[in-house]
Scaffold this active site. Structure first.
Site, PDB file in Angstrom:
ATOM      1  N   SER A  14       0.819  -1.220   0.000  1.00 49.09           N
ATOM      2  CA  SER A  14       0.000   0.000   0.000  1.00 49.09           C
ATOM      3  C   SER A  14       0.850   1.267   0.000  1.00 49.09           C
ATOM      4  CB  SER A  14      -0.919   0.005   1.225  1.00 49.09           C
ATOM      5  OG  SER A  14      -1.589   1.244   1.293  1.00 49.09           O
ATOM      6  N   SER A  16      -0.577   4.020   0.872  1.00 45.16           N
ATOM      7  CA  SER A  16      -1.308   4.928   1.769  1.00 45.16           C
ATOM      8  C   SER A  16      -0.461   5.476   2.917  1.00 45.16           C
ATOM      9  CB  SER A  16      -2.571   4.250   2.309  1.00 45.16           C
ATOM     10  OG  SER A  16      -3.512   4.115   1.266  1.00 45.16           O
ATOM     11  N   THR A  63      -9.399  -1.529   3.342  1.00 48.74           N
ATOM     12  CA  THR A  63      -9.247  -1.955   1.953  1.00 48.74           C
ATOM     13  C   THR A  63      -9.490  -3.452   1.840  1.00 48.74           C
ATOM     14  OG1 THR A  63      -7.849  -1.739  -0.001  1.00 48.74           O
ATOM     15  CG2 THR A  63      -6.701  -2.106   2.076  1.00 48.74           C
ATOM     16  N   LYS A  67     -13.915  -4.174   2.895  1.00 44.13           N
ATOM     17  CA  LYS A  67     -14.783  -3.021   2.631  1.00 44.13           C
ATOM     18  C   LYS A  67     -16.257  -3.282   2.941  1.00 44.13           C
ATOM     19  CE  LYS A  67     -11.867  -0.510  -0.564  1.00 44.13           C
ATOM     20  NZ  LYS A  67     -11.720   0.153  -1.837  1.00 44.13           N
ATOM     21  N   ASN A  88     -14.755   2.622   2.827  1.00 46.73           N
ATOM     22  CA  ASN A  88     -13.288   2.573   2.810  1.00 46.73           C
ATOM     23  C   ASN A  88     -12.683   3.434   3.910  1.00 46.73           C
ATOM     24  OD1 ASN A  88     -13.864   5.098   1.669  1.00 46.73           O
ATOM     25  ND2 ASN A  88     -11.897   5.125   0.640  1.00 46.73           N
ATOM     26  N   ASP A 103     -14.178   6.523  -1.860  1.00 46.23           N
ATOM     27  CA  ASP A 103     -13.794   6.009  -3.187  1.00 46.23           C
ATOM     28  C   ASP A 103     -14.634   6.659  -4.285  1.00 46.23           C
ATOM     29  OD1 ASP A 103     -11.826   4.215  -2.386  1.00 46.23           O
ATOM     30  OD2 ASP A 103     -13.244   2.572  -2.108  1.00 46.23           O
ATOM     31  N   GLY A 125     -15.837  -4.920 -13.671  1.00 52.45           N
ATOM     32  CA  GLY A 125     -15.669  -5.350 -12.284  1.00 52.45           C
ATOM     33  C   GLY A 125     -16.880  -5.005 -11.442  1.00 52.45           C
ATOM     34  N   GLY A 127     -16.765  -5.639  -7.762  1.00 52.72           N
ATOM     35  CA  GLY A 127     -16.385  -5.693  -6.350  1.00 52.72           C
ATOM     36  C   GLY A 127     -16.694  -4.354  -5.688  1.00 52.72           C
ATOM     37  N   GLY A 128     -16.042  -4.102  -4.563  1.00 54.93           N
ATOM     38  CA  GLY A 128     -16.282  -2.854  -3.836  1.00 54.93           C
ATOM     39  C   GLY A 128     -15.923  -1.636  -4.672  1.00 54.93           C
ATOM     40  N   TYR A 212      -2.828   0.310  -9.703  1.00 55.86           N
ATOM     41  CA  TYR A 212      -1.637   1.142  -9.829  1.00 55.86           C
ATOM     42  C   TYR A 212      -0.390   0.357  -9.466  1.00 55.86           C
ATOM     43  CZ  TYR A 212      -1.868   1.866  -4.729  1.00 55.86           C
ATOM     44  OH  TYR A 212      -1.906   1.688  -3.381  1.00 55.86           O
TER      45      TYR A 212
HETATM   46  P1  ATR Z   1     -12.571  -4.811  -4.758  1.00 52.76           P
HETATM   47  O1  ATR Z   1     -13.396  -4.587  -3.542  1.00 52.76           O
HETATM   48  O2  ATR Z   1     -11.218  -4.178  -4.681  1.00 52.76           O
HETATM   49  O3  ATR Z   1     -13.279  -4.432  -6.014  1.00 52.76           O
HETATM   50  P2  ATR Z   1     -13.115  -7.678  -5.017  1.00 52.76           P
HETATM   51  O4  ATR Z   1     -14.426  -7.565  -4.365  1.00 52.76           O
HETATM   52  O5  ATR Z   1     -12.234  -8.828  -4.652  1.00 52.76           O
HETATM   53  O6  ATR Z   1     -12.219  -6.386  -4.769  1.00 52.76           O
HETATM   54  O7  ATR Z   1     -13.353  -7.651  -6.603  1.00 52.76           O
HETATM   55  C1  ATR Z   1     -12.356  -7.942  -7.493  1.00 52.76           C
HETATM   56  C2  ATR Z   1     -12.898  -7.754  -8.926  1.00 52.76           C
HETATM   57  O8  ATR Z   1     -11.879  -8.150  -9.842  1.00 52.76           O
HETATM   58  C3  ATR Z   1     -14.121  -8.610  -9.238  1.00 52.76           C
HETATM   59  O9  ATR Z   1     -14.929  -7.924 -10.158  1.00 52.76           O
HETATM   60  C4  ATR Z   1     -13.481  -9.842  -9.873  1.00 52.76           C
HETATM   61  O10 ATR Z   1     -14.338 -10.590 -10.718  1.00 52.76           O
HETATM   62  P3  ATR Z   1     -15.283 -11.777 -10.081  1.00 52.76           P
HETATM   63  O11 ATR Z   1     -16.429 -11.102  -9.417  1.00 52.76           O
HETATM   64  O12 ATR Z   1     -15.650 -12.583 -11.260  1.00 52.76           O
HETATM   65  O13 ATR Z   1     -14.381 -12.510  -9.106  1.00 52.76           O
HETATM   66  C5  ATR Z   1     -12.395  -9.178 -10.696  1.00 52.76           C
HETATM   67  N1  ATR Z   1     -11.309 -10.064 -11.105  1.00 52.76           N
HETATM   68  C6  ATR Z   1     -10.305 -10.533 -10.345  1.00 52.76           C
HETATM   69  N2  ATR Z   1      -9.479 -11.300 -11.093  1.00 52.76           N
HETATM   70  C7  ATR Z   1      -9.983 -11.325 -12.358  1.00 52.76           C
HETATM   71  C8  ATR Z   1      -9.592 -11.918 -13.583  1.00 52.76           C
HETATM   72  N3  ATR Z   1      -8.486 -12.679 -13.679  1.00 52.76           N
HETATM   73  N4  ATR Z   1     -10.360 -11.704 -14.677  1.00 52.76           N
HETATM   74  C9  ATR Z   1     -11.464 -10.943 -14.603  1.00 52.76           C
HETATM   75  N5  ATR Z   1     -11.898 -10.337 -13.467  1.00 52.76           N
HETATM   76  C10 ATR Z   1     -11.160 -10.527 -12.363  1.00 52.76           C
END
Ligand code: ATR
Length: 264
Positions: A14, A16, A63, A67, A88, A103, A125, A127-128, A212
């Site tokens: 990180s 941060s 993080t 989250k 966050n 965020d 994506g 996720g969070g 990043y």
């Molecule tokens: P964050 O809170 O940082 O968004 P997360 O909840 O773990 O972290 O989400 C990670 C994201 O990256 C998800 O959208 C994940 O897709 P899935 O929901 O299918 O798991 C995506 N991701 C991680 N590795 C991936 C890969 N190799 N190809 C495509 N998407 C990926």
């Protein structure tokens, strides 16, 4: 000493601590406040947070992968946190723990004044980070589509936050493309893992990558070569960090020392 921290796992990479300690130094607060990184697993998260106020902590960034768990430990949720379903930033107040999400406004600040209303945007994506991006872009009136490797997760996100899902996006047709997935974090090839091709990127587009690292990511390099505008994950990190710092310290931190420290 007023203590601050980032709570995550893994957290050793990180930026941060360097970024926030640079902000505190620039505000003349380095003698009174200090920011550290704490590696904590999901089972340890709640007891750690409960013990933090007695150890001098005034707040923390939360993080991956905490989250969502940050909502459960909070006594008070900001409206944005309730709508996004992820936090966050936590602040230890007299009356309890407050959870915020910087965020989403941080992403908008990183986009700056660029027009969003009516623009076609794609968020990769769910996720969070994806939830925050969808909330922010929808609120500003972008026409939003969401792709996720696991489509059901994108469907839940859209039902709860906004936008519509897409399974096979036509990248050339979007004005804004935002990568919120973890792809690229460990050097993965975005053009192999995500529904993207370098040829589909073009001038007039805005491409953001929340990932990043030391170098521009492969996605941003290709976007830049194609003539698209780019915003990198460091700028989003700096903007969300500045908003978190304001919540804890009650002052506006200077952005340039934060940028310099975050870029290492
Ligand atoms: P964050 O809170 O940082 O968004 P997360 O909840 O773990 O972290 O989400 C990670 C994201 O990256 C998800 O959208 C994940 O897709 P899935 O929901 O299918 O798991 C995506 N991701 C991680 N590795 C991936 C890969 N190799 N190809 C495509 N998407 C990926």
């Amino acid at each position: 000493m007023n203590r601050l921290a980032v709570l995550g796992q893994p957290v050793s990479h990180s930026r941060s601590p360097a970024m926030h300690n640079a902000a505190l130094a620039a505000m003349g607060l380095a003698g009174e406040w200090r920011y550290e990184a704490i590696d904590v697993d999901p089972a340890g998260f709640e007891p750690l947070v409960a013990a933090m106020p007695a150890e001098g902590f005034r707040g923390a960034n939360v993080t991956v992968p905490h989250k969502g768990a940050a909502l459960a430990v909070a006594d008070e949720l900001s409206e944005v946190v309730r709508e996004i379903g992820a936090a966050n930033t936590i602040t230890f107040e007299e009356r309890g723990i407050r959870a915020d999400n910087t965020d989403a406004p941080g992403l908008l600040a990183a986009i700056g004044g660029r027009p969003l209303r009516g623009r076609r945007a794609l968020v990769l994506g769910a996720g969070g980070a994806g939830r925050a991006a969808v909330w922010a872009l929808c609120r500003e009136g972008a026409r939003l589509e969401v792709w996720n490797r696991t489509p059901l997760r994108a469907e839940h996100l859209c039902a709860e936050v906004g936008g519509s899902t897409v399974e096979d996006p036509d990248i050339a047709g979007y004005d804004i493309v935002v990568n919120t997935t973890a792809v690229g974090l460990r050097g993965e090839d975005p053009f192999a893992e995500l529904p993207l091709s370098p040829e589909a990127l073009h001038a007039g587009q805005l491409v953001l990558d929340m990932v990043y690292g030391e170098e521009p990511t492969a996605l941003l390099r290709a976007a830049g070569e194609a003539g698209a505008e780019t915003v990198d994950g460091i700028e989003v990190l700096v903007q969300q960090g500045a908003l978190s710092m304001r919540a804890w310290v009650g002052r506006e931190p200077p952005l340039d020392p934060m940028r310099a420290a975050a870029r290492g």
